[in-house]
Design a protein around this motif. Structure first.
Motif, PDB file in Angstrom:
ATOM      1  N   GLY A   1       0.796  -1.213   0.000  1.00 55.26           N
ATOM      2  CA  GLY A   1       0.000   0.000   0.000  1.00 55.26           C
ATOM      3  C   GLY A   1       0.832   1.268   0.000  1.00 55.26           C
ATOM      4  O   GLY A   1       2.065   1.240   0.071  1.00 55.26           O
ATOM      5  N   ASP A   2       0.149   2.387  -0.081  1.00 52.72           N
ATOM      6  CA  ASP A   2       0.757   3.711  -0.161  1.00 52.72           C
ATOM      7  C   ASP A   2       1.430   4.062   1.170  1.00 52.72           C
ATOM      8  O   ASP A   2       0.765   4.111   2.209  1.00 52.72           O
TER       9      ASP A   2
ATOM     10  N   ASN B   1       2.334   6.850   2.188  1.00 58.22           N
ATOM     11  CA  ASN B   1       1.947   8.184   2.647  1.00 58.22           C
ATOM     12  C   ASN B   1       0.603   8.218   3.368  1.00 58.22           C
ATOM     13  O   ASN B   1       0.209   9.272   3.874  1.00 58.22           O
ATOM     14  N   GLU B   2      -0.112   7.096   3.420  1.00 61.82           N
ATOM     15  CA  GLU B   2      -1.394   7.081   4.126  1.00 61.82           C
ATOM     16  C   GLU B   2      -1.162   7.330   5.613  1.00 61.82           C
ATOM     17  O   GLU B   2      -0.399   6.612   6.254  1.00 61.82           O
ATOM     18  N   PRO B   3      -1.823   8.345   6.180  1.00 61.89           N
ATOM     19  CA  PRO B   3      -1.560   8.721   7.585  1.00 61.89           C
ATOM     20  C   PRO B   3      -1.740   7.566   8.565  1.00 61.89           C
ATOM     21  O   PRO B   3      -0.973   7.432   9.512  1.00 61.89           O
ATOM     22  N   ASP B   4      -2.760   6.742   8.372  1.00 60.83           N
ATOM     23  CA  ASP B   4      -3.022   5.632   9.283  1.00 60.83           C
ATOM     24  C   ASP B   4      -2.825   4.299   8.580  1.00 60.83           C
ATOM     25  O   ASP B   4      -3.450   3.294   8.942  1.00 60.83           O
ATOM     26  N   GLY B   5      -1.928   4.282   7.582  1.00 55.73           N
ATOM     27  CA  GLY B   5      -1.744   3.097   6.767  1.00 55.73           C
ATOM     28  C   GLY B   5      -0.822   2.060   7.371  1.00 55.73           C
ATOM     29  O   GLY B   5      -0.215   2.247   8.442  1.00 55.73           O
TER      30      GLY B   5
ATOM     31  N   LYS C   1       3.042   3.145   7.947  1.00 57.17           N
ATOM     32  CA  LYS C   1       3.317   3.929   9.155  1.00 57.17           C
ATOM     33  C   LYS C   1       3.310   3.026  10.393  1.00 57.17           C
ATOM     34  O   LYS C   1       4.143   3.172  11.295  1.00 57.17           O
TER      35      LYS C   1
ATOM     36  N   GLU D   1      -0.427   2.996  -4.391  1.00 59.87           N
ATOM     37  CA  GLU D   1      -1.348   2.095  -3.702  1.00 59.87           C
ATOM     38  C   GLU D   1      -1.046   0.631  -3.994  1.00 59.87           C
ATOM     39  O   GLU D   1      -1.500  -0.266  -3.268  1.00 59.87           O
TER      40      GLU D   1
END
Length: 210
Positions: free
Chosen positions: A36-37, A39-43, A46, A98
């Motif tokens: 997945g990406d 940059n996703e804040p809650d991905g 992270k 993504e």
């Protein structure tokens, strides 16, 4: 003074901003796999970073507790790294984040064995009340590679990669990214505090003789 991998192994962590060919030895890592990406804040990406550092600092701070690691010496936690690929294609398409697949890693000092890693997972799980089941002990032998320091935003990496590809061909090699050999990035800047134009990222690709 704590052992600093970036300073002691400059050939691996502080290359010049022009391509070079280098042999990379086998190394052990703390690793979390995902997709997945980033940059996703809650991905997922992270979350993986939090898991990695939870284990990394449990091992680093082990002398303060009862568990003793044979051959331990004080060290700075090495930088965050990542292996990246996309199913069904060679290279990376930065416009389709993504669909990224990745293994996020932090290098382990050579004196840390699998049993020490397993202890750290149990210790962190108990103390932090968190699920560390995704974390694994990962060995990777990169071998002959072309690398370069990329300075600037991550999305501008294709410019540096083109220079690396050209340099490899001029020296009788081609990039050999496969299901077991990956596009590799080492992050030397804190993206939360650094201007994107000043980000420093080591990019490394595996090679094969033409």
């Amino acid at each position: 003074m704590a052992f600093d991998y970036k300073k002691e192994y400059k050939e691996f962590y502080l290359p010049k901003n022009k391509p070079e060919i280098i042999e990379i030895p086998s190394m052990n890592f703390i690793a979390v796999r995902g997709q997945g990406d980033p940059n996703e804040p809650d991905g997922e990406y992270k979350a993986s970073i939090g898991l990695l550092y939870g284990i990394a600092f449990t091992l680093k701070m082990s002398p303060k507790g009862d568990y003793k690691i044979d051959g331990y010496f004080d060290y700075k936690v090495p930088p965050l790294e990542g292996f990246w690929w996309m199913d069904g294609m060679e290279g990376i398409d930065y416009g389709r984040k993504e669909t990224f697949r990745w293994i996020s890693v932090i290098r382990l000092p050579d004196f840390i064995q699998r049993k020490d890693f397993e202890w750290a997972v149990m210790e962190a799980t108990q103390k932090k009340k968190a699920d560390y089941s995704k974390v694994e002990f990962f060995n990777y032998t990169e071998g002959l590679s072309v690398q370069c320091m990329h300075i600037g935003p991550y999305d501008d990496e294709p410019q540096t990669i083109r220079l690396m590809d050209e340099y490899a061909r001029e020296n009788g090699y081609h990039v050999d990214i496969t299901e077991e050999r990956f596009h590799h990035e080492i992050y030397l800047s804190d993206v939360r505090r650094c201007n994107p134009q000043n980000l420093k990222t080591v990019i490394r690709h595996p090679l094969k003789a033409i």
